[in-house]
Design a protein around this motif. Structure first.
Motif, PDB file in Angstrom:
ATOM      1  N   LYS A   8       0.831  -1.212   0.000  1.00  0.00           N
ATOM      2  CA  LYS A   8       0.000   0.000   0.000  1.00  0.00           C
ATOM      3  C   LYS A   8       0.863   1.258   0.000  1.00  0.00           C
ATOM      4  CE  LYS A   8      -2.791  -1.314   3.454  1.00  0.00           C
ATOM      5  NZ  LYS A   8      -3.921  -1.350   4.408  1.00  0.00           N
ATOM      6  N   LEU A  30      -6.762   2.616  -3.989  1.00  0.00           N
ATOM      7  CA  LEU A  30      -7.413   3.385  -2.925  1.00  0.00           C
ATOM      8  C   LEU A  30      -8.828   2.880  -2.657  1.00  0.00           C
ATOM      9  CD1 LEU A  30      -6.190   6.992  -3.764  1.00  0.00           C
ATOM     10  CD2 LEU A  30      -5.618   5.638  -1.736  1.00  0.00           C
ATOM     11  N   TRP A  81      -8.459  -0.278  -0.723  1.00  0.00           N
ATOM     12  CA  TRP A  81      -7.952  -0.024   0.625  1.00  0.00           C
ATOM     13  C   TRP A  81      -9.058   0.487   1.526  1.00  0.00           C
ATOM     14  CZ3 TRP A  81      -3.362   3.840   1.694  1.00  0.00           C
ATOM     15  CH2 TRP A  81      -2.989   3.759   3.041  1.00  0.00           C
ATOM     16  N   ARG A  82      -9.794   1.470   1.045  1.00  0.00           N
ATOM     17  CA  ARG A  82     -10.829   2.107   1.871  1.00  0.00           C
ATOM     18  C   ARG A  82     -12.191   1.483   1.569  1.00  0.00           C
ATOM     19  NH1 ARG A  82      -9.674   6.323   5.067  1.00  0.00           N
ATOM     20  NH2 ARG A  82     -11.518   5.367   5.953  1.00  0.00           N
ATOM     21  N   THR A  83     -12.355   0.249   1.962  1.00  0.00           N
ATOM     22  CA  THR A  83     -13.595  -0.483   1.667  1.00  0.00           C
ATOM     23  C   THR A  83     -14.802   0.133   2.352  1.00  0.00           C
ATOM     24  OG1 THR A  83     -13.135  -1.987   3.495  1.00  0.00           O
ATOM     25  CG2 THR A  83     -12.389  -2.656   1.299  1.00  0.00           C
ATOM     26  N   ASP A  84     -14.582   0.893   3.420  1.00  0.00           N
ATOM     27  CA  ASP A  84     -15.702   1.494   4.143  1.00  0.00           C
ATOM     28  C   ASP A  84     -16.313   2.678   3.391  1.00  0.00           C
ATOM     29  OD1 ASP A  84     -13.172   2.678   4.591  1.00  0.00           O
ATOM     30  OD2 ASP A  84     -13.963   3.821   6.280  1.00  0.00           O
ATOM     31  N   LEU A  85     -15.625   3.204   2.390  1.00  0.00           N
ATOM     32  CA  LEU A  85     -16.095   4.397   1.689  1.00  0.00           C
ATOM     33  C   LEU A  85     -16.800   4.116   0.369  1.00  0.00           C
ATOM     34  CD1 LEU A  85     -13.001   6.738   2.176  1.00  0.00           C
ATOM     35  CD2 LEU A  85     -15.094   6.654   3.536  1.00  0.00           C
ATOM     36  N   ARG A  87     -15.826  -1.774  -5.348  1.00  0.00           N
ATOM     37  CA  ARG A  87     -14.697  -2.543  -4.822  1.00  0.00           C
ATOM     38  C   ARG A  87     -14.404  -3.750  -5.698  1.00  0.00           C
ATOM     39  NH1 ARG A  87     -17.691  -2.118   0.225  1.00  0.00           N
ATOM     40  NH2 ARG A  87     -17.763  -4.381   0.246  1.00  0.00           N
TER      41      ARG A  87
END
Length: 194
Positions: free
Chosen positions: A49, A127, A130-134, A140
């Motif tokens: 990352k 990105l 990496w930011r699966t919550d967003l 994804r």
């Protein structure tokens, strides 16, 4: 004959090292045999990352160099001589190909543009992964698909780049020391030499 400034060579080296770390860490994440050899998956994920996030940094720092900015302009300009160079490659005429090369031949220009675009796409898809919550699941999943296949293509293109560099010791010397033999410049990049 001077070909590259110190700043340009550092941009190339920094990008190369970060790209190597990205590719090797990706291989350790993707290929089970490599993953078993390395272990410590969480550490490999972090290395991957951060090397990916830092990959544009040498380029951005290079913008402070006038020589680097000048070469970027040369890489971004396609002229009639570049079309002739690509035509010579298509027709497998090595003698005609070298007549139409400026400081960068058309193949180097295409490679630089493709890798620059690929790095941006890899950064964007990375990105999202990496930011699966967003991001929603569809984004994804799509990012994973694009990231994986583009990584494979990028790995193959980089192997081709390294293979061509290994076949041309004078080009490697130019990237290592900044200078090339004037005869090589006349033979390989005559429009630039003149």
């Amino acid at each position: 004959m001077r070909r590259f400034s110190r700043g340009e060579r550092w941009v190339h080296r920094g990008t190369a090292w970060l790209m190597i770390v990205c590719v090797v860490s990706a291989a350790c994440l993707y290929v089970p045999q490599f993953a078993e050899l390395v272990g410590r998956r969480a550490l490999v994920v972090d290395v991957h990352k951060w090397s990916g996030l830092l990959l544009p940094l040498p380029f951005l720092l290079g913008l402070a160099s006038r020589a680097f900015r000048t070469d970027l302009r040369l890489l971004n300009r396609y002229g009639a001589h570049d079309r002739r160079w690509l035509s010579a490659v298509r027709h497998r005429d090595p003698r005609a190909k070298t007549r139409w090369a400026g400081k960068f031949n058309a193949g180097q220009k295409v490679f630089a543009a493709w890798v620059g675009g690929a790095v941006l796409v890899m950064l964007g898809t990375g990105l999202v992964m990496w930011r699966t919550d967003l991001f929603p699941l569809l984004w994804r999943t799509s990012s994973t698909f694009v990231h994986d296949w583009l990584a494979l293509a990028l790995g193959l293109v980089l192997l081709g780049h390294i293979g061509l560099a290994l076949r041309d010791p004078e080009a490697r010397r130019g990237m290592r020391t900044g200078s090339v033999d004037p005869g090589w410049a006349e033979r390989e990049h005559p429009l630039w030499r003149r």
